[in-house]
Scaffold this motif. Structure first.
Motif, short mmCIF file in Angstrom:
data_model
loop_
_atom_site.label_atom_id
_atom_site.label_comp_id
_atom_site.label_asym_id
_atom_site.label_seq_id
_atom_site.Cartn_x
_atom_site.Cartn_y
_atom_site.Cartn_z
N ASP A 119 -6.47 -8.60 -10.52
CA ASP A 119 -5.55 -7.55 -11.41
C ASP A 119 -4.74 -8.34 -12.25
N TRP A 148 0.96 -1.69 -3.78
CA TRP A 148 -0.12 -2.39 -4.37
C TRP A 148 -0.96 -3.09 -3.31
N PRO A 169 -2.68 1.99 -11.03
CA PRO A 169 -1.23 2.04 -11.29
C PRO A 169 -0.95 3.43 -11.66
N THR A 223 -17.16 -3.25 -0.60
CA THR A 223 -16.22 -2.87 -1.90
C THR A 223 -16.93 -3.32 -2.96
O1 PRX Z 1 -6.87 -2.87 -9.28
C1 PRX Z 1 -6.03 -2.48 -7.99
C2 PRX Z 1 -5.85 -1.19 -7.59
O2 PRX Z 1 -7.04 -0.90 -6.76
C3 PRX Z 1 -7.68 -2.19 -6.67
C4 PRX Z 1 -8.33 -2.31 -5.26
O3 PRX Z 1 -9.21 -1.13 -4.92
P1 PRX Z 1 -9.46 -0.98 -3.08
O4 PRX Z 1 -10.14 -2.44 -2.65
O5 PRX Z 1 -10.67 -0.03 -3.37
O6 PRX Z 1 -8.55 -0.69 -2.49
C5 PRX Z 1 -7.63 0.55 -3.11
C6 PRX Z 1 -6.53 0.73 -2.07
C7 PRX Z 1 -5.74 -0.30 -1.40
C8 PRX Z 1 -6.58 -3.40 -6.64
O7 PRX Z 1 -7.16 -4.67 -7.13
N1 PRX Z 1 -4.72 -0.78 -7.02
C9 PRX Z 1 -4.67 -0.48 -5.67
N2 PRX Z 1 -3.32 -0.12 -5.74
C10 PRX Z 1 -2.68 -0.23 -6.84
C11 PRX Z 1 -3.61 -0.53 -7.65
N3 PRX Z 1 -3.12 -0.87 -8.84
C12 PRX Z 1 -2.00 -0.60 -9.24
N4 PRX Z 1 -1.11 -0.30 -8.57
C13 PRX Z 1 -1.19 -0.01 -7.21
N5 PRX Z 1 -0.24 0.62 -6.45
#
Ligand code: PRX
Length: 651
Positions: A505, A417, A393, A268
């Motif tokens: 975040d 999240w 978000p 990632t």
């Molecule tokens: O910024 C947040 C956002 O996605 C990031 C994580 O990305 P990744 O590791 O690619 O995983 C994505 C799928 C789990 C976080 O640091 N993020 C993920 N879910 C949310 C979110 N931001 C706001 N609300 C969410 N539900």
């Protein structure tokens, strides 16, 4: 990237609330709010009780060994993930239950029962062994969304070989870097895949990548496109999947794995140009993925669950493969794009397979919103009973549209999240008990100790904003960055102390304690739910021989959340032109992949810098988003901004 101090009064003023309906509450798996208090009172006892849901070869001696920032969960336990996802189901009536219902983009259909999946995984595990893969060896997987992809993951898990899945939207160069970082001996791929009617040349990318990967001995090649694909097969190195499978023995004893043995690495983006190989281990990860899958999505035996993510991302790992299969769920898997051949494809799939639970990303919801209600309205969506959101978000307008146009006002929405690093959902409603608010991920799940802190690591009172942190370990947490423990500690466990996980975040809490995620506070962009580092794109740009300097920012975008905007200065003798812009875009595609293609490239004579030489990204963002410029007093030469801005408006 977000400033956690920015006013979000508009969001917090959201007054609409959606309590679970009586009917939903009464049938829900989690019905009693006492679960939060119980988990808080004794988290280890809580997780230990939950871990009874897994099938262990040998129980653990100790639930948690926590030496910050290093956690070991279920110490001494022996378990196998593939055994949990398959063997224990085929020993019951679930043997003939559909595990995966698959549809290809061109329309082919396949259903694999648990017995089918078990057979294929066993055989493929033997194939891997025959090619010399042993416990602990890494296997890189670069495949389309076809059933052989979860088969490959589970086969790796069966023999204890950690997999590293690379999303098909990454370029040959990105693939090469990931193969080399993981030092994989084997790459599994396909002759290609379909995307929006076009062919994605996976094998060609693998061939290009392997020119720089001396560690790779063999490639396993799945036939997806068939005769139409013109591909190169290298004798001695490349082996057809179907040939290897033809005489593979049908049973492979699952490897007895320690709870803490690695299960997979998943790359990632972070704040530097080099992606991080997030390492997850066996028992804690499986527990986290399966428990949250069951509780957050309220998944029942007869449900059809559809997570629309690609298995190349963590969402697919946890909620297409490991969580659902550990729970014996029927999952739908779809290969292609939502607007192919028409913009109603997803709704047609939901109608056709009577999908009950849909888990998708806000970027998709916003695209559907723009396309209009006629597409969902032309299908029967009455099978749906729960909707999920993940990846970025979700703005209240998109939440309301999802609720009304798709859920017809009946289906609770779980905004979940989490991150690649967290392995499992951490903040989300429990749909049978949580009153939701559009745009809020609501509360940390039972057993999760999340907080919002200021720069000095002090908890911010309700009503305020700051940085999202986790103050206690959880079972599915990442254990390290593969091959770089120092970076792991540095990135996640330093800013607020070695006991506190820094998520990256921004977050606010309202007076009722609801969490409102605000986006990244670092230089990581979230483009259509894909995590891309500004640094990665910048280094791809400066790799071009004519680029002197580049600054990349995420610019607000109505559909994608963020779009990539690049400010570039060219070297002496090079001239800016639309052709040059396309050439640079293509260069980024070649270096990283189509997902990182900049939307805007803006040529500048100079980039705005502070007197100490730092590029002022905030100013660039203001320019790109057409806002009044903020404070420029620290700028070395304020004239640069005026010139930039003038040009940008013209362009
Ligand atoms: O910024 C947040 C956002 O996605 C990031 C994580 O990305 P990744 O590791 O690619 O995983 C994505 C799928 C789990 C976080 O640091 N993020 C993920 N879910 C949310 C979110 N931001 C706001 N609300 C969410 N539900």
């Amino acid at each position: 990237m977000t400033d956690p101090n920015q006013p979000i009064e508009a969001l917090l003023a959201e007054k609409r609330v959606f309590p679970p309906s009586r009917d939903f509450h009464e049938q829900a798996i989690v019905r009693d709010v006492a679960i939060y208090a119980k988990a808080n009172k004794d988290p280890e006892a809580f997780w230990a009780e939950a871990a009874q849901s897994l099938d262990w070869f040998q129980k653990w001696d100790k639930v948690l060994d926590w030496k910050p920032p290093q956690a070991r969960w279920f110490v001494g336990g022996k378990i196998n993930v593939s055994h949990n996802c398959l063997d224990r189901h085929v020993a019951t009536w679930r043997r003939n239950k559909a595990a995966i219902i698959w549809e290809g983009e061109p329309g082919e259909e396949r259903v694999l029962t648990y017995a089918d999946l078990y057979r294929e995984v066993n055989k493929f595990a033997n194939v891997l062994k025959r090619l010399g893969v042993k416990k602990g060896d890494r296997v890189t997987i670069y495949m389309p969304m076809v059933p052989e992809l979860p088969i490959a993951l589970l086969a790796c898990a069966r023999i204890g070989a950690p997999h590293s899945v690379v999303f098909g939207g990454f370029s040959a160069e990105s693939l090469r870097d990931r193969i080399n970082d993981a030092q994989s001996k084997i790459v599994i791929t396909a002759d290609g895949s379909y995307r929006r009617g076009q062919i994605v040349p996976l094998k060609r990318n693998v061939d290009a990548a392997l020119q720089g990967c001396p560690c790779v001995e063999s490639v396993i090649l799945l036939r997806r496109l068939g005769e139409t694909a013109s591909i190169h097969v290298q004798a001695g190195r490349d082996h057809w999947w179907h040939r290897l499978m033809a005489d593979a023995p049908s049973y492979c004893q699952p490897e007895v794995m320690d709870s803490e043995d690695p299960l997979f690495v998943l790359y990632t983006s972070g704040t530097t140009a080099k992606p991080k190989g997030i390492l997850h281990t066996t028992a804690g990860y499986l527990l986290g993925a399966s428990l949250t899958h069951k509780w957050v999505f309220d998944v029942k035996e007869e449900d059809v669950f559809w997570c629309t993510a690609d298995i190349g991302w963590v969402t697919g790992h946890s909620y297409i493969v490991y969580g659902p299969l550990a729970n014996g769920t029927t999952g739908l898997m779809y290969e292609g794009s939502p607007d192919w051949p028409e913009k109603d494809r997803w709704w047609a799939l939901i109608e056709k397979y009577r999908v009950n639970i849909l888990y998708t990303a806000p970027t998709a919801i916003r695209a559907f919103m723009r396309w209009g209600e006629k597409y969902p309205n032309s299908h029967d969506l009455s099978s749906l009973r729960l909707l999920g959101s993940v990846g970025e978000p979700i703005n209240p307008e998109a939440w309301m549209w999802y609720h009304e146009a798709i859920g017809k006002g009946r289906c609770p929405i779980v905004d979940t999240w989490w991150q690649t690093e967290t392995g499992m959902i951490l903040i989300s409603p429990l749909p049978g008990i949580t009153t939701t608010k559009p745009g809020s991920a609501t509360f940390p799940l039972p057993g999760i100790n999340a907080d919002v802190v200021d720069e000095a690591a002090r908890s911010v009172p309700l009503g305020g904003g700051g940085y999202l942190v986790l103050k206690s370990p959880w079972p599915a947490m990442a254990r390290t960055i593969y091959g770089d423990q120092d970076r792991y500690v540095e990135v996640y466990w330093k800013r607020f102390g070695k006991n506190v996980y820094f998520a990256g975040d921004g977050c606010k809490r309202d007076e009722e304690g609801y969490f409102w995620l605000l986006g990244r506070v670092d230089d990581v962009m979230n483009v259509a739910g894909h995590r891309i580092s500004t640094m990665e794109v910048e280094s791809a740009l400066v790799d071009h021989p004519e680029v002197a300097e580049a600054a990349v920012i995420g610019k607000k975008d109505e559909i994608k959340g963020e779009a990539i905007a690049a400010f570039v200065t060219l070297k002496e003798g090079s001239t800016a032109s639309p052709d040059k812009m396309n050439e640079l875009r293509q260069h980024v595609v070649k270096k990283i992949g189509p997902i990182a293609r900049p939307d805007n490239i803006y040529f500048a004579a100079e980039l705005p810098k502070t007197r100490s030489g730092k590029i002022m990204r905030r100013l660039l963002r203001d320019i790109a988003e057409g806002r009044a410029l903020g404070d420029t007093t620290t700028l070395a030469d304020p004239a640069v901004v005026a010139v930039l801005r003038g040009q940008y408006e013209e362009g």
